[in-house]
Scaffold this active site. Structure first.
Site, PDB file in Angstrom:
ATOM      1  N   ASP A  13       0.622  -1.195  -0.015  1.00 15.23           N
ATOM      2  CA  ASP A  13      -0.090  -0.224  -0.103  1.00 15.23           C
ATOM      3  C   ASP A  13       1.070   1.480   0.215  1.00 15.23           C
ATOM      4  O   ASP A  13       0.290   2.207   0.548  1.00 15.23           O
ATOM      5  CB  ASP A  13      -1.462   0.461   1.183  1.00 15.23           C
ATOM      6  CG  ASP A  13      -1.958  -1.315   1.484  1.00 15.23           C
ATOM      7  OD1 ASP A  13      -2.234  -1.597  -0.051  1.00 15.23           O
ATOM      8  OD2 ASP A  13      -2.242  -1.761   2.611  1.00 15.23           O
ATOM      9  N   LYS A  16       1.682   2.025  -5.296  1.00 11.42           N
ATOM     10  CA  LYS A  16       2.733   2.107  -6.119  1.00 11.42           C
ATOM     11  C   LYS A  16       1.176   1.664  -7.227  1.00 11.42           C
ATOM     12  O   LYS A  16       1.420   2.442  -8.314  1.00 11.42           O
ATOM     13  CB  LYS A  16       2.384   0.248  -6.191  1.00 11.42           C
ATOM     14  CG  LYS A  16       3.284   0.205  -5.281  1.00 11.42           C
ATOM     15  CD  LYS A  16       3.266  -2.336  -5.146  1.00 11.42           C
ATOM     16  CE  LYS A  16       2.272  -2.499  -4.272  1.00 11.42           C
ATOM     17  NZ  LYS A  16       1.832  -1.799  -2.747  1.00 11.42           N
ATOM     18  N   GLY A  40      -4.359  -4.229  -3.690  1.00 11.35           N
ATOM     19  CA  GLY A  40      -5.628  -3.550  -4.161  1.00 11.35           C
ATOM     20  C   GLY A  40      -4.987  -1.957  -4.348  1.00 11.35           C
ATOM     21  O   GLY A  40      -4.046  -1.568  -3.476  1.00 11.35           O
ATOM     22  N   THR A 127      -5.902 -11.442   3.669  1.00  8.38           N
ATOM     23  CA  THR A 127      -6.847 -10.598   2.452  1.00  8.38           C
ATOM     24  C   THR A 127      -7.578 -11.508   2.709  1.00  8.38           C
ATOM     25  O   THR A 127      -8.997 -10.666   2.069  1.00  8.38           O
ATOM     26  CB  THR A 127      -6.907 -10.186   1.700  1.00  8.38           C
ATOM     27  OG1 THR A 127      -6.205 -10.922   0.756  1.00  8.38           O
ATOM     28  CG2 THR A 127      -5.515  -8.699   1.602  1.00  8.38           C
ATOM     29  N   ARG A 300      -9.487  -2.489   6.345  1.00  6.45           N
ATOM     30  CA  ARG A 300      -9.542  -2.517   6.911  1.00  6.45           C
ATOM     31  C   ARG A 300      -8.363  -1.524   7.342  1.00  6.45           C
ATOM     32  O   ARG A 300      -7.955  -1.043   7.101  1.00  6.45           O
ATOM     33  CB  ARG A 300      -8.511  -4.421   7.600  1.00  6.45           C
ATOM     34  CG  ARG A 300      -9.379  -5.428   7.300  1.00  6.45           C
ATOM     35  CD  ARG A 300      -8.528  -6.587   8.205  1.00  6.45           C
ATOM     36  NE  ARG A 300      -7.048  -6.656   6.485  1.00  6.45           N
ATOM     37  CZ  ARG A 300      -6.884  -7.569   6.509  1.00  6.45           C
ATOM     38  NH1 ARG A 300      -5.956  -7.798   7.269  1.00  6.45           N
ATOM     39  NH2 ARG A 300      -5.510  -7.320   5.843  1.00  6.45           N
TER      40      ARG A 300
HETATM   41  P1  GDP Z   1      -0.949   0.467  -3.446  1.00  9.85           P
HETATM   42  O1  GDP Z   1      -0.976  -0.627  -3.275  1.00  9.85           O
HETATM   43  O2  GDP Z   1       0.674   0.782  -3.776  1.00  9.85           O
HETATM   44  O3  GDP Z   1      -1.025   0.166  -4.851  1.00  9.85           O
HETATM   45  O4  GDP Z   1      -1.486   1.466  -2.534  1.00  9.85           O
HETATM   46  P2  GDP Z   1      -2.677   2.018  -1.766  1.00  9.85           P
HETATM   47  O5  GDP Z   1      -3.492   2.025  -3.210  1.00  9.85           O
HETATM   48  O6  GDP Z   1      -3.376   0.687  -1.881  1.00  9.85           O
HETATM   49  O7  GDP Z   1      -2.951   3.057  -0.911  1.00  9.85           O
HETATM   50  C1  GDP Z   1      -2.661   3.348  -1.129  1.00  9.85           C
HETATM   51  C2  GDP Z   1      -4.175   5.214  -1.171  1.00  9.85           C
HETATM   52  O8  GDP Z   1      -3.039   6.192  -0.977  1.00  9.85           O
HETATM   53  C3  GDP Z   1      -4.751   5.248  -1.930  1.00  9.85           C
HETATM   54  O9  GDP Z   1      -5.483   5.071  -1.809  1.00  9.85           O
HETATM   55  C4  GDP Z   1      -3.462   5.882  -2.673  1.00  9.85           C
HETATM   56  O10 GDP Z   1      -4.691   6.775  -3.882  1.00  9.85           O
HETATM   57  C5  GDP Z   1      -3.162   7.131  -1.871  1.00  9.85           C
HETATM   58  N1  GDP Z   1      -2.024   8.102  -2.309  1.00  9.85           N
HETATM   59  C6  GDP Z   1      -1.371   8.321  -2.937  1.00  9.85           C
HETATM   60  N2  GDP Z   1      -0.146   8.490  -3.126  1.00  9.85           N
HETATM   61  C7  GDP Z   1      -0.149   9.454  -2.611  1.00  9.85           C
HETATM   62  C8  GDP Z   1       0.068  11.079  -1.675  1.00  9.85           C
HETATM   63  O11 GDP Z   1       1.148  11.251  -2.324  1.00  9.85           O
HETATM   64  N3  GDP Z   1      -0.835  11.351  -0.623  1.00  9.85           N
HETATM   65  C9  GDP Z   1      -1.548  11.150  -0.657  1.00  9.85           C
HETATM   66  N4  GDP Z   1      -2.474  11.542   0.805  1.00  9.85           N
HETATM   67  N5  GDP Z   1      -2.757   9.484  -0.407  1.00  9.85           N
HETATM   68  C10 GDP Z   1      -1.921   8.993  -1.613  1.00  9.85           C
HETATM   69  P1  IMO Z   2      -1.146  -4.153  -1.915  1.00 13.92           P
HETATM   70  O1  IMO Z   2      -0.612  -4.720  -3.747  1.00 13.92           O
HETATM   71  C1  IMO Z   2      -1.109  -4.729   1.911  1.00 13.92           C
HETATM   72  C2  IMO Z   2      -0.899  -8.482   3.421  1.00 13.92           C
HETATM   73  C3  IMO Z   2      -2.304  -9.162   4.724  1.00 13.92           C
HETATM   74  C4  IMO Z   2      -1.601  -9.942   5.302  1.00 13.92           C
HETATM   75  C5  IMO Z   2      -0.445 -10.987   4.085  1.00 13.92           C
HETATM   76  C6  IMO Z   2      -1.241 -11.607   4.207  1.00 13.92           C
HETATM   77  O2  IMO Z   2      -2.516  -3.726  -2.220  1.00 13.92           O
HETATM   78  O3  IMO Z   2       0.695  -3.140  -1.680  1.00 13.92           O
HETATM   79  P2  IMO Z   2      -2.627 -12.302   2.311  1.00 13.92           P
HETATM   80  O4  IMO Z   2      -4.363 -12.421   1.530  1.00 13.92           O
HETATM   81  O5  IMO Z   2      -1.497 -12.422   0.681  1.00 13.92           O
HETATM   82  O6  IMO Z   2      -2.582 -14.042   1.698  1.00 13.92           O
HETATM   83  O7  IMO Z   2      -1.941 -12.009   2.863  1.00 13.92           O
HETATM   84  O8  IMO Z   2       0.105  -9.880   3.498  1.00 13.92           O
HETATM   85  N1  IMO Z   2      -1.127  -7.668   2.613  1.00 13.92           N
HETATM   86  C7  IMO Z   2      -1.240  -6.539   1.787  1.00 13.92           C
HETATM   87  N2  IMO Z   2      -1.137  -5.469   2.528  1.00 13.92           N
HETATM   88  N3  IMO Z   2      -1.526  -4.159   0.739  1.00 13.92           N
HETATM   89  C8  IMO Z   2      -1.280  -5.653   0.084  1.00 13.92           C
HETATM   90  O9  IMO Z   2      -1.203  -5.243  -0.897  1.00 13.92           O
HETATM   91  C9  IMO Z   2      -0.774  -6.951   0.601  1.00 13.92           C
HETATM   92  N4  IMO Z   2      -1.607  -8.330   0.095  1.00 13.92           N
HETATM   93  C10 IMO Z   2      -1.314  -8.790   1.116  1.00 13.92           C
HETATM   94  O10 IMO Z   2      -2.666  -7.379   5.020  1.00 13.92           O
HETATM   95  O11 IMO Z   2      -0.963  -9.107   6.327  1.00 13.92           O
HETATM   96 MG    MG Z   3      -3.261  -1.532  -2.127  1.00 14.70          MG
END
Ligand code: GDP
Ligand code: IMO
Ligand code: MG
Length: 424
Positions: A13, A16, A40, A127, A300
């Site tokens: 998260d 990316k 996600g 997840t 979560r």
């Molecule tokens: P990923 O899994 O690495 O693609 O990241 P996620 O999408 O799960 O979580 C990143 C969250 O931070 C998302 O809701 C993005 O829209 C948000 N986000 C990304 N870059 C920034 C930033 O520079 N500032 C803020 N406030 N939110 C950001």
């Molecule tokens: P993105 O690509 C954050 C975490 C789960 C749990 C562990 C194992 O959005 O960064 P799983 O369902 O893979 O067997 O869960 O890994 N986890 C993540 N945490 N971002 C993710 O993906 C994750 N994918 C799995 O929360 O701790």
């Molecule tokens: Mg994510």
């Protein structure tokens, strides 16, 4: 530069999705190489939000081709839904998405077993997308692959053999018996929907690279969740690190030119496991609220804490990061003084990377930096940042030992201070 890997440098998260979308405008192809719908990846374009779980985050660029490589595990239900969403938005023409015939599939009993295990003593906070059981079947040499969805007789045979291996455990887990005929009917129908997209993606990507096209390899999860290098057993079940891009996309490791690691300006983790810089109580709550830290897949609340440089330094080394992309810097504004964990102490020893054992017992060694109150979302360059924000960023670059390639100051595509094009 023609092949770039984007990898999460923390516990997932990191942003990316946003960074891949940004770089995708320069790429011909974006490919996922690991993980599944546990990911996600959020994109915000002009205020509109899209979350991708399986389709690469380059999909909003209508000229960018998207590949789901064989290192992923594909839930056909999720993939068909995502394709449908793209189509509804008018963003999909048929040959733009390809899925590897060799990628293993996630079946309903994988999801059920994942969920049931999470109710028991061994819960790690997955997840519940069936990822662990699907990868277990893959390495156990009893999995079903995307290509099997197109071969009805083989599919039925393999499904029966696979279920025969799981069924002895169903009673203890409290799982319902699987109706094989029903599953076969649904999945073969999903297979027909996916047929136009199924391909030998390794060969396809190799061809793209040979023609000099620009290929972006999109990591899922984060380095500290890697099956080998993460905080085992609180990890996911796949290879997350940049080294996995070669195996998971089916390309030579020698063609990778650049590895961009993404890190937030602080740290989050969702699910169980050690987290040395975690903030509890009000401090953690403030960071969670400021960063809207709720999971993009499960909703979560994410655990929040200060930036963990030993973990980041480890990510720089293990991924061979050539650039650091720092996200969510805007979130730290107005929070007062900021702390950075520069090392750990464990049993009187100072550590500069996470240890094999005892990450749950380390004491973080902090450095304190002055915070800033200005809203930086509108800033257009690193030079335009308030001096304290700039000092914070520069200190991270120095401590991590990796060149800063990008700073993100808001969720929107445009809220980005881009210092260098990874393909340049
Ligand atoms: P990923 O899994 O690495 O693609 O990241 P996620 O999408 O799960 O979580 C990143 C969250 O931070 C998302 O809701 C993005 O829209 C948000 N986000 C990304 N870059 C920034 C930033 O520079 N500032 C803020 N406030 N939110 C950001
Ligand atoms: P993105 O690509 C954050 C975490 C789960 C749990 C562990 C194992 O959005 O960064 P799983 O369902 O893979 O067997 O869960 O890994 N986890 C993540 N945490 N971002 C993710 O993906 C994750 N994918 C799995 O929360 O701790
Ligand atoms: Mg994510």
């Amino acid at each position: 530069m023609s092949v770039v890997v984007v990898v999460g440098a923390q516990w997932g998260d990191e942003g990316k999705g946003k960074v891949v979308d940004l770089y995708a405008r320069y790429a011909d192809v974006v490919a996922r190489y690991g993980g599944g719908a546990n990911a996600g990846h959020t994109l915000v374009v002009g205020g509109d939000k899209v979350v991708f779980h399986l389709i690469p985050s380059g999909a909003l660029h209508v000229k960018t081709r998207c590949v789901i490589g064989q290192g992923t595990v594909v839930d056909p239900r999720v993939l068909v839904d995502e394709l449908e969403e793209l189509r509804t938005r008018g963003l999909l023409d048929e040959p733009r998405v390809l899925v590897s015939e060799r990628a293993h599939i996630v079946l309903p009993h994988h999801v059920a077993i994942d969920g049931l295990r999470e109710k028991g003593d061994g819960a790690i906070g997955t997840t519940k997308r069936g990822i662990g059981p699907a990868y277990e079947d893959k390495v156990g040499r009893r999995g079903l692959r995307v290509g099997d969805l197109l071969r009805p007789e083989l599919f039925a045979e393999k499904l029966s053999a696979n279920l025969a291996r799981w069924e002895p455990f169903f009673g203890a887990l409290g799982a319902e018996p699987t109706d094989r005929a029903k599953v076969a009917e649904e999945y073969l129908a999903l297979g027909e929907r996916l047929r136009p997209y199924v391909a030998d993606t390794s060969r396809y990507l190799s061809g793209c690279i040979a023609r000099g096209e620009k290929v972006l390899l999109e990591g899922a999860q984060g380095t500290m969740l890697d099956i080998d290098h993460g905080t085992y057993p609180y990890v996911t079940s796949s290879t997350v690190i940049a080294g996995g891009a070669s195996a998971g996309a089916g390309i030579s490791p020698g063609v990778i030119d650049e590895v961009v690691g993404i890190s937030k300006a602080y740290t989050t983790r969702v699910g169980g496991g050690p987290f040395p810089t975690e903030l509890h109580g009000d401090e953690g709550e403030r960071l969670r609220a400021a960063g809207a830290e709720f999971g993009a897949t499960t909703g979560r609340p994410r655990r929040c804490g200060w930036l963990d440089v030993p973990a980041l330094r480890f990510a720089v080394r293990i991924n061979g990061m050539t650039q650091l992309a720092l996200t969510k810097l805007d979130v730290l504004g107005g929070l007062g003084d900021l702390r950075i964990c520069v090392a750990y102490e464990l049993d009187g020893e100072r550590l500069d990377e996470p240890p094999y054992d005892g990450l749950d017992r380390v004491t973080p060694v902090y450095e304190t930096l002055s915070g800033w109150d200005e809203d930086i979302t509108g800033c257009e360059s690193v030079d335009a940042l308030p001096p304290r924000a700039r000092a914070y960023v520069e200190r991270i670059e120095e401590l991590a030992g990796c060149r800063l390639g990008l700073v993100s100051v808001g969720a929107d595509r445009d809220a980005t201070l881009r210092l260098s094009d990874p393909f340049a």
